[in-house]
Design an enzyme around this catalytic site. Structure first.
Site, mmCIF file in Angstrom:
data_model
loop_
_atom_site.group_PDB
_atom_site.id
_atom_site.type_symbol
_atom_site.label_atom_id
_atom_site.label_comp_id
_atom_site.label_asym_id
_atom_site.label_seq_id
_atom_site.Cartn_x
_atom_site.Cartn_y
_atom_site.Cartn_z
ATOM 1 N N SER A 1 -37.665 -81.706 56.834
ATOM 2 C CA SER A 1 -36.715 -82.637 56.242
ATOM 3 C C SER A 1 -37.504 -83.693 55.487
ATOM 4 C CB SER A 1 -35.877 -83.300 57.332
ATOM 5 O OG SER A 1 -36.694 -84.219 58.037
ATOM 6 N N LYS A 2 -36.771 -84.607 54.886
ATOM 7 C CA LYS A 2 -37.402 -85.628 54.049
ATOM 8 C C LYS A 2 -38.471 -86.434 54.787
ATOM 9 C CE LYS A 2 -34.065 -86.445 50.434
ATOM 10 N NZ LYS A 2 -32.789 -87.115 50.211
#
Ligand code: GLU
Length: 466
Positions: free
Chosen positions: A239-240
């Site tokens: 994820s980010k």
């Protein structure tokens, strides 16, 4: 053309994620390898969350990666009539039914079921209901098998068995009349003649429901291959938090598409201990048999290593064209200065990304060199000045301003002064580039050309301590 028909079916609710790109790549590679057909389908039935912007971003990223498709893009939002007809078919055949239960009723029953230790699945209240009260909103539910098993042989994960008892009477059409993913994906995969569904393994739990729907609709069931997730270094889903996850963010960070393609292919797939694969190699060598069953861990260092490799070995003209936009972003006008391909040649060995290359190219186009004060203090000393002046006059007199000609000008100074290159070059480098980290002085001089080099060297005289 072989019988193989595969598809990539992104939902346009955001950019193309690294994980989605790998799924698309695997589909593409297998289609090309087996001379099959690769189809792109945009799954935009969730009108509230789908945007044109996301669709455009996905198409752009696929193009950048070089993942061309043979059919599509198809848009599910343009196929609602088909889905409605298929829902109608199931209703008429008694394989689906209208459910009038309200959200509150469902919630209350769910809680009660959980409290008494039961399963929170739909309790079947409307299963046998025959009346159709006018004006009352309803959803359409699939009459799912209650007993037996649904099995399939996943091309990556092997045999998978689900107990039908676990499966809910799935909603296939919402109360606003729009159909649900698990239903449209079946209708479309069947109507588009998909023979093999390659997708992320987050969809494994959907597969038995979909298989039951294929059967209810009278369609042949395709094969499935569920690709494992991509994790971050901490083994949680990528994820980010782990850095950039959007394909086009990597373009912005100065990555080459062939590096990302190579990296994504190797992440979860292997071919002996080879690491470097062009798209053509991948098309030749890719098989689902060598896709691993477990999740791959995203390794930014390895991606960087591959990118450095492709920059080092890349075609200069193309790299120069790609570098342009990173230089423009820094406000640099490459019309005013040395030839960009020649600049690329001096930086290819050193830059791991096009952004690093742009950083390294700035000094070539600078109108004025603002030298690093520490480097000036260290190298532009009174002691170094005579050697520097000797280099300046040798380069002024040089009438073959090529690498070889420049080298012999330095050789002349070295033999006349007895100074080694290690004493002569650093000050030259500082006044030409502003720092001590750059390609070799010979390369820099040749690339800047005689006129620009001499101008910088003369200006540089001012930097020397008296
Ligand atoms: N639209 C789905 C997604 O983006 C595709 C699932 C599938 O490939 O069946 O997750």
């Amino acid at each position: 053309m072989s019988q193989l028909r595969v598809r990539f079916a992104p939902s346009p609710t955001g950019y193309l994620h690294i994980g989605g790109a790998r799924t698309a790549l695997f589909n593409y590679l297998l289609a090309r390898k087996e001379k099959g057909t690769f189809i792109l389908r945009i799954e935009d039935t969730d009108v509230a969350r789908s945007t044109q912007e996301s669709t455009d971003a996905i198409l752009q990223a696929m193009e950048w990666l070089g993942l061309s498709y043979d059919e599509g893009p198809f848009y599910q939002s343009e196929r609602f009539d088909l889905y409605r007809a298929k829902v109608q078919q199931l209703l008429e055949q008694g394989k689906a039914y209208r459910c009038y239960c309200t959200a509150e009723e469902l919630e209350a029953r769910r809680e009660a079921a959980l409290k008494s230790g039961g399963k929170p699945k739909y309790d079947g209240t409307c299963r046998e209901r025959r009346d159709q009260p006018a004006g009352v909103p309803f959803v359409v539910r699939f009459r799912s098998a209650q007993e037996g098993e649904t099995c399939f042989h996943d091309r990556i994960k092997g045999p998978i068995v689900f107990n039908n008892e676990e499966l809910d009477d799935l909603i296939i059409q919402r109360s606003d009349g729009t159909p649900i993913y698990n239903f449209v994906v079946v209708v479309d995969d069947a109507e588009m003649g998909i023979t093999l569904v390659i997708r992320g393994d987050d969809h494994i739990n959907n597969t038995p429901r979909q298989i039951l729907l294929y059967q209810a609709l009278g369609y042949a069931v395709p094969e499935f291959a569920h690709v494992p997730m991509i994790l971050g270094a901490d083994k949680t889903r990528l994820s980010k938090r782990h850095g950039a996850t959007s394909v086009m963010a990597y373009e912005e960070l100065g990555f080459l598409p062939e590096a990302l393609v190579n990296y994504l292919a190797r992440l979860g797939w292997s071919c002996g201990d080879e690491e470097i694969f062009s798209m053509a190699d991948l098309i030749e060598k890719f098989t689902l048999d060598n896709v691993g069953k477990s999740a791959g861990v995203f390794n930014p260092e390895k991606l960087l290593w591959l990118n450095a490799h492709y920059i080092k070995t890349g075609d200069r003209q193309r790299l120069a064209a790609l570098l342009q936009r990173h230089l423009v972003a820094k406000g640099i006008d490459t019309n005013n200065g040395p030839n960009l391909e020649a600049v690329v040649k001096t930086l290819q060995e050193r830059a791991r990304t096009l952004v690093e290359m742009a950083d390294g190219a700035v000094f070539y186009y600078a109108k004025e060199i603002i030298a690093d004060p520490e480097a000036v203090a260290k190298w532009c000393t009174a002691e170094a000045r005579p050697g520097y002046e000797a280099v300046l006059s040798a380069l002024t007199a040089c009438n073959d301003f090529t690498h070889a000609g420049i080298e012999s000008a330095f050789a002349g100074v070295m033999s006349a002064t007895g100074l080694k290159l290690g004493k002569l070059a650093p000050a030259v480098r500082v006044t030409l580039t502003g720092s001590t980290a750059s390609p070799s002085v010979y390369e820099v001089l040749e690339t800047l050309g005689q006129e620009r080099s001499l101008e910088r060297l003369r200006n540089g005289l001012k930097l020397f301590a008296a």
